[in-house]
Design a protein around this motif. Sequence first.
Motif, PDB file in Angstrom:
ATOM      1  N   TRP A  73       0.791  -1.031   0.114  1.00  0.00           N
ATOM      2  CA  TRP A  73       0.137  -0.011  -0.132  1.00  0.00           C
ATOM      3  C   TRP A  73       0.891   1.206  -0.072  1.00  0.00           C
ATOM      4  N   ARG A  74       1.977   1.086   0.671  1.00  0.00           N
ATOM      5  CA  ARG A  74       2.899   2.217   0.372  1.00  0.00           C
ATOM      6  C   ARG A  74       3.341   2.561  -0.973  1.00  0.00           C
ATOM      7  N   GLU A  75       3.607   1.490  -1.838  1.00  0.00           N
ATOM      8  CA  GLU A  75       3.999   1.794  -3.288  1.00  0.00           C
ATOM      9  C   GLU A  75       2.915   2.251  -4.235  1.00  0.00           C
ATOM     10  N   ARG A  76       1.444   1.525  -3.699  1.00  0.00           N
ATOM     11  CA  ARG A  76       0.409   2.065  -4.415  1.00  0.00           C
ATOM     12  C   ARG A  76       0.185   3.616  -4.382  1.00  0.00           C
ATOM     13  N   PHE A  77       0.109   3.957  -2.916  1.00  0.00           N
ATOM     14  CA  PHE A  77       0.131   5.368  -2.723  1.00  0.00           C
ATOM     15  C   PHE A  77       0.877   6.294  -3.419  1.00  0.00           C
ATOM     16  N   ARG A  78       2.300   5.794  -3.537  1.00  0.00           N
ATOM     17  CA  ARG A  78       3.344   6.718  -4.239  1.00  0.00           C
ATOM     18  C   ARG A  78       3.019   6.891  -5.685  1.00  0.00           C
ATOM     19  N   VAL A  79       2.593   5.801  -6.221  1.00  0.00           N
ATOM     20  CA  VAL A  79       2.479   5.853  -7.534  1.00  0.00           C
ATOM     21  C   VAL A  79       0.991   6.394  -8.148  1.00  0.00           C
ATOM     22  N   SER A  80      -0.097   5.770  -7.314  1.00  0.00           N
ATOM     23  CA  SER A  80      -1.448   6.317  -7.649  1.00  0.00           C
ATOM     24  C   SER A  80      -2.122   7.422  -6.668  1.00  0.00           C
ATOM     25  N   ARG A  81      -1.398   7.715  -5.617  1.00  0.00           N
ATOM     26  CA  ARG A  81      -1.977   8.568  -4.580  1.00  0.00           C
ATOM     27  C   ARG A  81      -3.067   8.150  -3.898  1.00  0.00           C
ATOM     28  N   LEU A  82      -4.108   9.001  -3.667  1.00  0.00           N
ATOM     29  CA  LEU A  82      -5.528   8.395  -2.869  1.00  0.00           C
ATOM     30  C   LEU A  82      -6.089   7.262  -3.776  1.00  0.00           C
ATOM     31  N   GLU A  83      -6.147   7.491  -5.337  1.00  0.00           N
ATOM     32  CA  GLU A  83      -6.871   6.734  -5.950  1.00  0.00           C
ATOM     33  C   GLU A  83      -6.384   5.098  -5.643  1.00  0.00           C
ATOM     34  N   GLY A  84      -5.138   4.887  -5.364  1.00  0.00           N
ATOM     35  CA  GLY A  84      -4.524   3.733  -5.455  1.00  0.00           C
ATOM     36  C   GLY A  84      -4.772   2.965  -4.179  1.00  0.00           C
ATOM     37  N   LEU A  85      -5.477   3.590  -3.101  1.00  0.00           N
ATOM     38  CA  LEU A  85      -5.710   2.951  -1.947  1.00  0.00           C
ATOM     39  C   LEU A  85      -7.175   2.033  -2.193  1.00  0.00           C
ATOM     40  N   ALA A  86      -8.018   2.542  -3.213  1.00  0.00           N
ATOM     41  CA  ALA A  86      -9.128   1.728  -3.400  1.00  0.00           C
ATOM     42  C   ALA A  86      -8.893   0.252  -3.940  1.00  0.00           C
ATOM     43  N   ASP A  87      -9.968  -0.397  -3.978  1.00  0.00           N
ATOM     44  CA  ASP A  87      -9.790  -1.810  -4.473  1.00  0.00           C
ATOM     45  C   ASP A  87      -9.861  -1.784  -6.092  1.00  0.00           C
ATOM     46  N   GLU A  88      -8.985  -2.460  -6.623  1.00  0.00           N
ATOM     47  CA  GLU A  88      -9.194  -2.517  -8.088  1.00  0.00           C
ATOM     48  C   GLU A  88     -10.056  -3.710  -8.394  1.00  0.00           C
ATOM     49  N   PRO A  89     -10.472  -3.423  -9.478  1.00  0.00           N
ATOM     50  CA  PRO A  89     -11.680  -4.473  -9.989  1.00  0.00           C
ATOM     51  C   PRO A  89     -10.803  -5.806 -10.266  1.00  0.00           C
ATOM     52  N   ARG A  90     -11.576  -6.830  -9.871  1.00  0.00           N
ATOM     53  CA  ARG A  90     -10.882  -8.106  -9.865  1.00  0.00           C
ATOM     54  C   ARG A  90     -11.160  -8.701 -11.056  1.00  0.00           C
ATOM     55  N   PRO A  91     -10.121  -9.507 -11.629  1.00  0.00           N
ATOM     56  CA  PRO A  91     -10.248 -10.178 -12.847  1.00  0.00           C
ATOM     57  C   PRO A  91     -11.086 -11.441 -12.757  1.00  0.00           C
ATOM     58  N   GLY A  92     -11.794 -11.569 -13.862  1.00  0.00           N
ATOM     59  CA  GLY A  92     -12.745 -12.661 -13.718  1.00  0.00           C
ATOM     60  C   GLY A  92     -13.134 -12.991 -15.490  1.00  0.00           C
ATOM     61  N   ALA A  93     -14.068 -14.225 -15.546  1.00  0.00           N
ATOM     62  CA  ALA A  93     -14.458 -14.368 -16.870  1.00  0.00           C
ATOM     63  C   ALA A  93     -15.247 -13.169 -17.415  1.00  0.00           C
ATOM     64  N   PRO A  94     -15.164 -12.899 -18.888  1.00  0.00           N
ATOM     65  CA  PRO A  94     -16.009 -11.974 -19.538  1.00  0.00           C
ATOM     66  C   PRO A  94     -17.365 -12.423 -19.300  1.00  0.00           C
ATOM     67  N   ARG A  95     -18.385 -11.083 -19.331  1.00  0.00           N
ATOM     68  CA  ARG A  95     -20.030 -11.319 -19.408  1.00  0.00           C
ATOM     69  C   ARG A  95     -20.517 -12.149 -20.353  1.00  0.00           C
ATOM     70  N   ARG A  96     -21.402 -13.063 -19.983  1.00  0.00           N
ATOM     71  CA  ARG A  96     -21.894 -13.746 -21.263  1.00  0.00           C
ATOM     72  C   ARG A  96     -23.144 -13.205 -21.766  1.00  0.00           C
ATOM     73  N   ILE A  97     -23.772 -12.601 -20.788  1.00  0.00           N
ATOM     74  CA  ILE A  97     -25.190 -12.059 -21.328  1.00  0.00           C
ATOM     75  C   ILE A  97     -25.097 -10.491 -21.325  1.00  0.00           C
ATOM     76  N   GLY A  98     -25.180  -9.981 -22.375  1.00  0.00           N
ATOM     77  CA  GLY A  98     -25.239  -8.647 -22.780  1.00  0.00           C
ATOM     78  C   GLY A  98     -26.423  -7.845 -22.443  1.00  0.00           C
ATOM     79  N   ASP A  99     -26.154  -6.412 -22.235  1.00  0.00           N
ATOM     80  CA  ASP A  99     -27.135  -5.468 -21.879  1.00  0.00           C
ATOM     81  C   ASP A  99     -28.428  -5.678 -22.561  1.00  0.00           C
ATOM     82  N   GLN A 100     -28.475  -5.979 -24.062  1.00  0.00           N
ATOM     83  CA  GLN A 100     -29.841  -6.255 -24.687  1.00  0.00           C
ATOM     84  C   GLN A 100     -30.425  -7.219 -23.987  1.00  0.00           C
ATOM     85  N   GLN A 101     -29.790  -8.474 -24.012  1.00  0.00           N
ATOM     86  CA  GLN A 101     -30.518  -9.462 -23.228  1.00  0.00           C
ATOM     87  C   GLN A 101     -31.252  -9.258 -22.000  1.00  0.00           C
ATOM     88  N   ILE A 102     -30.253  -8.369 -20.952  1.00  0.00           N
ATOM     89  CA  ILE A 102     -31.021  -8.125 -19.721  1.00  0.00           C
ATOM     90  C   ILE A 102     -32.292  -7.268 -19.960  1.00  0.00           C
TER      91      ILE A 102
END
Length: 365
Positions: A73-102
């Motif tokens: 977290w020290r390095e994250r703050f040094r590089v990205s400042r306050l925004e670096g302390l927030a959780d990054e979006p986790r990687p995962g499988a791409p969505r299979r259901i599109g907005d139009q289907q929803i």
Amino acid sequence: MLENQKSMPRGRVCEPLSMTAEEKQKLECWARRPKMAQRLALRARIILQCATGLRNQDVARELRLDVHTVGKWRERFRVSRLEGLADEPRPGAPRRIGDQQIEDVITRTLERQPAQGTHWSTRTMAKESGLSQTAVSRIWRAFALQPHRTDSFQLSADPFFVEKVRDVVGLYLNPPHRALVLCVDEKSQVQALDPTQPVLPLRPGVPERQTHDYIRHGTTSLFAALDLATGKVIGSCQRRHRHQEFLRFLEKIAAHVPAGQPVHLVMDKYGTHKAPKVRRWFVQHPDYHLHFTPTSASWLNQVERFFAQITARRIRRGTFSSVRALEQAITDYLAPHNQDCKPFVWTADADLILGKVQRFCEANF
């Protein structure tokens, strides 16, 4: 040489950590607030400790953390400042259901009905949309759609709805001085039901059990007048529900009221309340003043709250072998109720009630 090696700090030397006054103020706010997400508050405390010049090992020891966590977290703050302390979006499988289907699922749910039914289920919608049942269920939960549920409503068509609401509610919130206010109504067609088999009593882990079928032994009607100030109830059971029975109940009320005391009655305009002989009785008793609730607005009469109470506590799960047994059970309930009763507290004024009705009409019609 050996002495110099022992005095040298072990581990990687971190770059000095600097921050602006705004960043320091924001981090201190995050670290102080009790309702802030605890993960973010901990990260703010890490950065504040590092900014004092402490090494990662010292910060980890003081906050009881792993040294790698502090370094991350020290390095994250040094590089990205306050925004670096927030959780990054986790990687995962791409969505299979599109907005139009929803959108199609939501549109079908809201605007159409299944070909052979009155409402959608997850299975029928999955078959119609080509999605899985689980996907339909997730979409409905995300948009708070519950096609399997239904609710009821009733709007009064009384042309004097506003005037009657203000009259009755004004009586509740500001009753006349030294006057008795009684909420009067009848709980008609109370059935004396007797299960075809004995009731199995409550046991640990097993609720009380009754058969689904029963024998009807007849009905009675409970005439009741609720004292607004004390919560006491004047009650009487009658086998029929006509103006003759209502007149007898009025005489019973008059026997409980001191002569000459003003009495305000809140009741609806049921046929038995408007019979000529009933009107003549009120003419002969000028101390009685009538306040009528609007049509289809029984909720405005406080005695309905007492009817709900006695139904839940004494009638619904009761076993009655005759109408006489049912009437005796009601009478036995009224006596202790009046000895230890409390009035129902009415808090909603007329403007609040009428405002809710207006917003409901504007939203749905």
